[in-house]
Design an enzyme around this catalytic site. Structure first.
Site, short mmCIF file in Angstrom:
data_model
loop_
_atom_site.label_atom_id
_atom_site.label_comp_id
_atom_site.label_asym_id
_atom_site.label_seq_id
_atom_site.Cartn_x
_atom_site.Cartn_y
_atom_site.Cartn_z
N TYR A 160 21.62 47.82 42.28
CA TYR A 160 23.06 47.97 42.49
C TYR A 160 23.49 49.43 42.37
CZ TYR A 160 28.06 47.79 41.56
OH TYR A 160 29.40 48.02 41.58
N SER A 182 31.23 51.60 46.70
CA SER A 182 31.53 50.17 46.88
C SER A 182 31.47 49.70 48.33
CB SER A 182 32.91 49.85 46.30
OG SER A 182 32.88 49.85 44.90
N TYR A 240 39.91 46.82 47.12
CA TYR A 240 40.19 46.64 45.70
C TYR A 240 41.42 45.74 45.52
CZ TYR A 240 36.83 50.47 45.22
OH TYR A 240 35.71 51.24 45.29
N LYS A 283 28.80 47.24 49.19
CA LYS A 283 28.87 45.83 48.78
C LYS A 283 28.97 44.89 49.97
CE LYS A 283 31.24 47.04 44.46
NZ LYS A 283 32.54 47.06 43.76
N VAL A 317 34.96 54.69 46.01
CA VAL A 317 35.55 55.79 45.25
C VAL A 317 34.95 57.14 45.62
CG1 VAL A 317 36.24 54.36 43.29
CG2 VAL A 317 33.97 55.41 43.31
#
Length: 343
Positions: free
Chosen positions: A205, A80, A257, A83, A275
């Site tokens: 992605y 992540s 998160y 992103k 993660v």
């Protein structure tokens, strides 16, 4: 263009003075090295193979000094963390107004993989949750899937100063098990938030999340943002300076998160976690921090990484809104050595 290989050769002949800051990081690493709380991510079989003892801390200043302790060369998938930087590339491709018409920038208390959109605008809440990251990936320009992936990889190379590979087994695992992400994509297609090239965008992605990095890369990513979008070692611009504030603003409010509020309160640095066990944290106009430890808390954030960043923030007054005199003067602690022997 300069690269790490050229600079590493140059630096190999330089003997750096021992830095108090490096000693501080060594002590910090030793303090949490045996800390065994948390679990390794296992929703993808490849992630479950990570050694829970891996632990690295790296700090890169905006002047290009590099301080590293522990497993800073160990590769892992960026997940992540990608992103935030793909969001920056989308901003460069389309501009702020168009990107914000497809992806909002509001924090959400929902889980990162929640299948939920804003009830008023039908946009995903922000680029750091899966739905928002898929919508952001959809915006990356390119004639085909190969060109779009090459642009993403080239973007990361500008940030870190080196080429990056994909972990193909992780990519294939994410693609094979990514039904929830497909559901998000088709829901967004229904509301016109993404184009009809669903499979191509989802592949991009999954691929961006499968890029291999290490703790040094994460520190360099953050240091580049801290240095107004210019890699402090290669001096190559990685992102248009107009959009640095967009990226780090959303990192601060949404990057950890659904623990982002707690992070902002206690640590106060724009940051993004993944993660895979990484955290990249930006101290604007000063430095970037990269940590790696695959033991995660219930929110999906690296426990050792959080503790390291908490102590750095407290001891050196790195919280964005800190008004008190810090316990330690960062410039003085770094001035004892230039960090070159860590390249």
């Amino acid at each position: 263009m300069s690269n790490f290989g050229d600079l590493e050769s140059l630096a190999s002949s330089i003997t750096a003075v021992t830095s108090p800051f490096r000693n501080y990081l060594t002590d910090l690493h030793e303090k949490y090295r045996s800390f065994a709380e948390g679990t390794v991510a296992n929703y993808i079989p490849e992630l479950a193979l990570a050694n829970p003892n891996w632990f690295g801390i790296c700090v890169v200043t905006k002047e290009g000094q590099i301080f590293e302790v522990g497993d800073c060369e160990q590769l892992f998938t960026i997940q992540s963390i990608s992103k935030a930087f793909v969001f920056g590339l989308a901003l460069e491709d389309h501009g702020r107004d168009y990107v914000n018409s497809k992806v909002s920038v509001e924090p959400t208390g929902e889980a990162f993989n929640a299948i939920v959109l804003d009830e008023t605008t039908n946009r995903p809440y922000n680029p750091m949750v899966n739905a928002g990251a898929i919508a952001t990936a959809d915006l990356i320009k390119g004639q085909n899937s190969t060109e779009r992936l090459k642009r993403v990889l080239a973007m990361f190379q500008r940030y870190t100063g080196r080429e990056h590979d994909l972990n193909v087994p992780v990519f294939l695992s994410e693609k094979a098990t990514g039904h929830r992400n497909r559901a998000m994509a088709y829901l967004m297609l229904n509301f016109g938030m993404v184009s009809e090239k669903i499979d191509e965008t989802l592949d991009l992605y999954f691929q961006q999340c499968s890029i291999l990095v290490n703790a040094k890369d994460l520190a360099m990513l953050a240091a580049t943002l801290a240095n107004n979008g210019v890699n402090p070692v290669t001096q190559e611009r990685a992102i248009d300076e107009r959009y640095v504030q967009d990226v780090i603003s959303v990192m601060l409010t949404c990057g950890m998160y659904d623990a982002s509020g707690e992070w902002c309160y206690r640590v106060g640095m724009p940051a993004k976690s993944g993660v895979g066990g990484g955290i990249t944290a930006v101290v604007p106009n000063q430095l970037g921090i990269g940590t790696f430890s695959p033991l995660l808390d219930g929110k999906g954030n690296s426990i050792r990484g959080i503790k390291v960043c908490e102590e750095l923030s407290r001891d050196f007054g790195l919280h964005l809104f800190n008004a008190a005199k810090p316990e330690k003067d960062l410039a003085e602690w770094i001035a004892g050595g230039d960090g070159l022997n860590d390249w």
